[in-house]
Structure formats: C-alpha cells, structure tokens
Scaffold this active site. Structure first.
Site, PDB file in Angstrom:
ATOM      1  N   ASP A  10      94.976  38.012  24.001  1.00  0.00           N
ATOM      2  CA  ASP A  10      95.699  37.185  24.943  1.00  0.00           C
ATOM      3  C   ASP A  10      95.442  35.725  24.531  1.00  0.00           C
ATOM      4  OD1 ASP A  10      96.854  36.266  27.458  1.00  0.00           O
ATOM      5  OD2 ASP A  10      94.785  35.865  28.068  1.00  0.00           O
TER       6      ASP A  10
HETATM    7 MG   LIG Z   1      95.191  34.907  30.034  1.00  0.00          MG
END
Ligand SMILES: [Mg+2]
Length: 244
Positions: A10
C-alpha cells in the site's frame, strides 16, 4: 517464515506519510482562499473524508462523487460557496508537491527489491500517486504500480486483486503477501484475495476486528521478518504481533 516471492505494498501511511501531505495541502488550500484552518475544521474534514473513502471502498459511491463534493462541503462550513472540482484540482496539485516518506521506507524497499518482486497496490488517484511515488524516488523499486482508478476496482474488492494477479507473471497466491496500514482495504482485501496479510500498525494496540497474518509496529520489522538468513520459523497461522 514462509517463503514469499511477491510483496504488495500500500502507499498512503504505509510508505508515504499521507497525514503530512494532507496537512500541507489543506493548509495551502486554506491560505489560497484567505481562510484560517482551525483544528476543528481540520478534524471535520478528516472525519468527512474518511467516511467518503469508506463508502467508496464499499462501492456505495463513485470516485467522482467523493472528489468533487468534499471540498465544497468543507468550504461551505466556513461560509464560502466554491466549486468542488476546482478545489479538488488545487488540493491535488498541492498534495503532489509533498512526498514525505514513512521512516525507513526507502531503505527497506531497496533491500527487499533485491530478493522479492515488489508491486504497489493503492486506492488513490493515479496521477497523484505516480507523481508522489516519483518525487519520493520509490518508483524504481516496483515492478508495476496498480492504482484503483486505472484498474476499475478498488481494494478490498476481489476484482481489484484478480486484475493485479493477472498482470503479475507466474503469480502464486500462496507466495504473496500484502503490507498495508488499513484494516478495511489492505487487510480485508488480502483476505478476500486469499493471500497472507501484514498489518502495519504504527500507533500500537487497537481493537482488531480483522485477523491479519502478521502485525508490525515499525516498517523495519519487515526487514527482520523477510530478510533474516536461515529464517525457517514455522509460518504463524494466526494473528501474531512481530516484535523483533
Ligand atoms: Mg494506506
């Protein structure tokens, strides 16, 4: 430790400090309109924005609705009626100027990229994310970058991960680990996709509603976890906090 081959990262609040970027962009947006950004207003924005992103993750609203209304709502709160699209464009421009790294992110990627295939999986806006990753000089470590806007689906949707897996050569779900700070998009996404998950939780203890494979409090822990030679420890099958 299980032998992984593919690591999915991420971006926001995992590799790049989104809070810092957000603060910078919000402050500039308010300066631009000669409005004082108080803590109350900032708090109001953060709550509203979080709620909108959560609705987006659930597929309840479209990305455009999120991006085009949040700032008109925010400025209405301080008595100004302004064009939400224009405000969002400005905000995005300011956001792109800020690329503050999470402590240790670059060095970690540098080391991991020698042994693993690294990919970005992010729910952000494509142009913004590419520029921020470029400005922070992280792009070079990734084999590919998957942004929800381009994929057509977002984390935690299984369809998002199906797309990612189709694009990764010789992909094996069994050898893939996702690393992220969000329980609802990264960890739930990994669970939906049938891969192992690592929850980056720098704030420490918190109620866990999901069940990540691993939990870490510092990015450096990944180094010990994934790069330690002769690491043949049994793979934890339940949620385990790693404190190297
Ligand atoms: Mg994040």
């Amino acid at each position: 430790m299980k032998r992984y081959k593919t690591l999915l990262f991420d971006v926001d609040d995992t590799l790049l400090d989104f809070k810092a970027a957000e603060n910078y962009a919000l402050q500039k947006l308010f300066n631009e309109h000669n409005v004082v950004l108080t803590d109350d207003i900032k708090h109001f924005y953060q709550k509203m924005n979080q709620k909108l992103w959560s609705s987006f993750e659930k597929g309840e609203i479209k990305r455009e609705e999120l991006l085009h209304t949040r700032f008109s709502i925010l400025f209405k709160k301080v008595g100004l009626t302004l064009n939400g699209v224009h405000l969002d464009n400005l905000y995005r421009q300011y956001l792109e100027e800020s690329a503050v790294l999470i402590d240790g992110a670059k060095l970690l990627l540098q080391k991991l990229a020698k042994q693993y295939d690294l990919y970005v999986v992010t729910n952000g806006v494509a142009r913004t994310q590419f520029i921020r990753l470029n400005n922070s000089e992280l792009t070079t470590y990734f084999k590919d970058i998957f942004v929800s806007e381009e994929v057509g689906y977002q984390k935690p949707m299984k369809e998002f991960f199906n797309h990612v897996f189709e694009k990764i050569p010789h992909h094996s779900a069994d050898k893939t680990l996702i690393i992220g700070d969000s329980l609802t998009s990264d960890i739930q996404g990994g669970i939906n996709a049938g891969i192992d998950t690592c929850w980056f939780n720098p704030k420490g203890p918190m109620n866990v509603t999901h069940n990540p494979t691993y939990e870490i409090h510092r990015l450096q822990t990944l180094e010990n976890m994934l790069l330690t030679p002769n690491s043949t420890k049994e793979t934890p099958t339940t949620h385990s906090v790693l404190t190297f």
